[in-house]
Design a protein around this motif. Structure first.
Motif, PDB file in Angstrom:
ATOM      1  N   GLY A   1      59.924 117.501  27.995  1.00 51.27           N
ATOM      2  CA  GLY A   1      60.158 117.033  26.630  1.00 51.27           C
ATOM      3  C   GLY A   1      60.784 118.101  25.758  1.00 51.27           C
ATOM      4  O   GLY A   1      61.718 117.833  24.989  1.00 51.27           O
ATOM      5  N   LEU A   2      60.285 119.327  25.864  1.00 50.49           N
ATOM      6  CA  LEU A   2      60.857 120.416  25.064  1.00 50.49           C
ATOM      7  C   LEU A   2      62.294 120.728  25.482  1.00 50.49           C
ATOM      8  O   LEU A   2      63.149 121.001  24.632  1.00 50.49           O
ATOM      9  N   VAL A   3      62.578 120.694  26.774  1.00 53.38           N
ATOM     10  CA  VAL A   3      63.940 120.940  27.252  1.00 53.38           C
ATOM     11  C   VAL A   3      64.887 119.858  26.737  1.00 53.38           C
ATOM     12  O   VAL A   3      65.996 120.147  26.260  1.00 53.38           O
TER      13      VAL A   3
ATOM     14  N   GLY B   1      63.088 106.353  16.209  1.00 53.53           N
ATOM     15  CA  GLY B   1      63.200 105.634  17.491  1.00 53.53           C
ATOM     16  C   GLY B   1      62.888 106.540  18.666  1.00 53.53           C
ATOM     17  O   GLY B   1      62.194 106.143  19.609  1.00 53.53           O
ATOM     18  N   GLY B   2      63.379 107.765  18.629  1.00 54.06           N
ATOM     19  CA  GLY B   2      63.091 108.724  19.702  1.00 54.06           C
ATOM     20  C   GLY B   2      61.614 109.049  19.780  1.00 54.06           C
ATOM     21  O   GLY B   2      61.032 109.140  20.872  1.00 54.06           O
ATOM     22  N   ILE B   3      60.988 109.222  18.610  1.00 61.72           N
ATOM     23  CA  ILE B   3      59.541 109.484  18.594  1.00 61.72           C
ATOM     24  C   ILE B   3      58.786 108.301  19.175  1.00 61.72           C
ATOM     25  O   ILE B   3      57.853 108.465  19.974  1.00 61.72           O
ATOM     26  N   GLY B   4      59.186 107.089  18.785  1.00 57.12           N
ATOM     27  CA  GLY B   4      58.510 105.894  19.290  1.00 57.12           C
ATOM     28  C   GLY B   4      58.631 105.757  20.800  1.00 57.12           C
ATOM     29  O   GLY B   4      57.652 105.479  21.497  1.00 57.12           O
ATOM     30  N   ILE B   5      59.818 105.952  21.322  1.00 60.12           N
ATOM     31  CA  ILE B   5      60.018 105.860  22.774  1.00 60.12           C
ATOM     32  C   ILE B   5      59.209 106.946  23.482  1.00 60.12           C
ATOM     33  O   ILE B   5      58.586 106.691  24.518  1.00 60.12           O
TER      34      ILE B   5
ATOM     35  N   GLY C   1      54.823 108.500  26.882  1.00 58.28           N
ATOM     36  CA  GLY C   1      53.666 109.392  26.999  1.00 58.28           C
ATOM     37  C   GLY C   1      52.363 108.633  27.177  1.00 58.28           C
ATOM     38  O   GLY C   1      51.498 109.032  27.948  1.00 58.28           O
ATOM     39  N   GLY C   2      52.214 107.518  26.471  1.00 53.50           N
ATOM     40  CA  GLY C   2      51.010 106.696  26.619  1.00 53.50           C
ATOM     41  C   GLY C   2      50.894 106.118  28.016  1.00 53.50           C
ATOM     42  O   GLY C   2      49.808 106.105  28.603  1.00 53.50           O
ATOM     43  N   MET C   3      52.006 105.644  28.561  1.00 56.64           N
ATOM     44  CA  MET C   3      51.970 105.078  29.915  1.00 56.64           C
ATOM     45  C   MET C   3      51.633 106.151  30.942  1.00 56.64           C
ATOM     46  O   MET C   3      50.817 105.933  31.839  1.00 56.64           O
ATOM     47  N   VAL C   4      52.253 107.315  30.812  1.00 59.07           N
ATOM     48  CA  VAL C   4      51.984 108.403  31.754  1.00 59.07           C
ATOM     49  C   VAL C   4      50.534 108.864  31.637  1.00 59.07           C
ATOM     50  O   VAL C   4      49.855 109.103  32.638  1.00 59.07           O
TER      51      VAL C   4
END
Length: 104
Positions: free
Chosen positions: A8-10, A41-45, A50-53
């Protein structure tokens, strides 16, 4: 989970780099509604993925813990059975000794 954070940071760093390479002379005053919608939108996705993982990881961890508990229970039962088997063998040996030596 650590790998996901690093990825995510990369990707965040890559997106910032690409934004600054493509947007010439961009200032804070140029920030408009399309930029804010893209950020949200990026935060939401990211939260959805992240929730699924996290859900999958937690499910795997719970299943692994359950397997460990079952294995520990099986080992405990095996030890108890071995003790009972040894006790039965000892009693049988005593009975055979009594049959061979009726004077005891």
């Amino acid at each position: 989970m650590k790998n996901l954070t690093i990825i995510g940071l990369v990707l965040l760093a890559l997106s910032i780099l690409l934004f600054y390479l493509t947007a010439n002379n961009f200032t804070v005053n140029d920030l408009g509604m399309p930029h804010i919608m893209g950020i949200l939108g990026g935060i939401g996705i990211g939260l959805i993925i992240g929730g699924m993982v996290g859900y999958v990881s937690k499910g795997s961890a719970i299943k692994e813990e359950q397997r460990r508990k079952e294995f520990a229970q099986l080992q405990k039962e095996k030890q108890e059975l071995e003790i009972q088997t040894a006790e039965l063998a000892r009693r049988e040996q005593e009975l055979q000794n009594q049959r061979q030596n009726p004077q005891i």
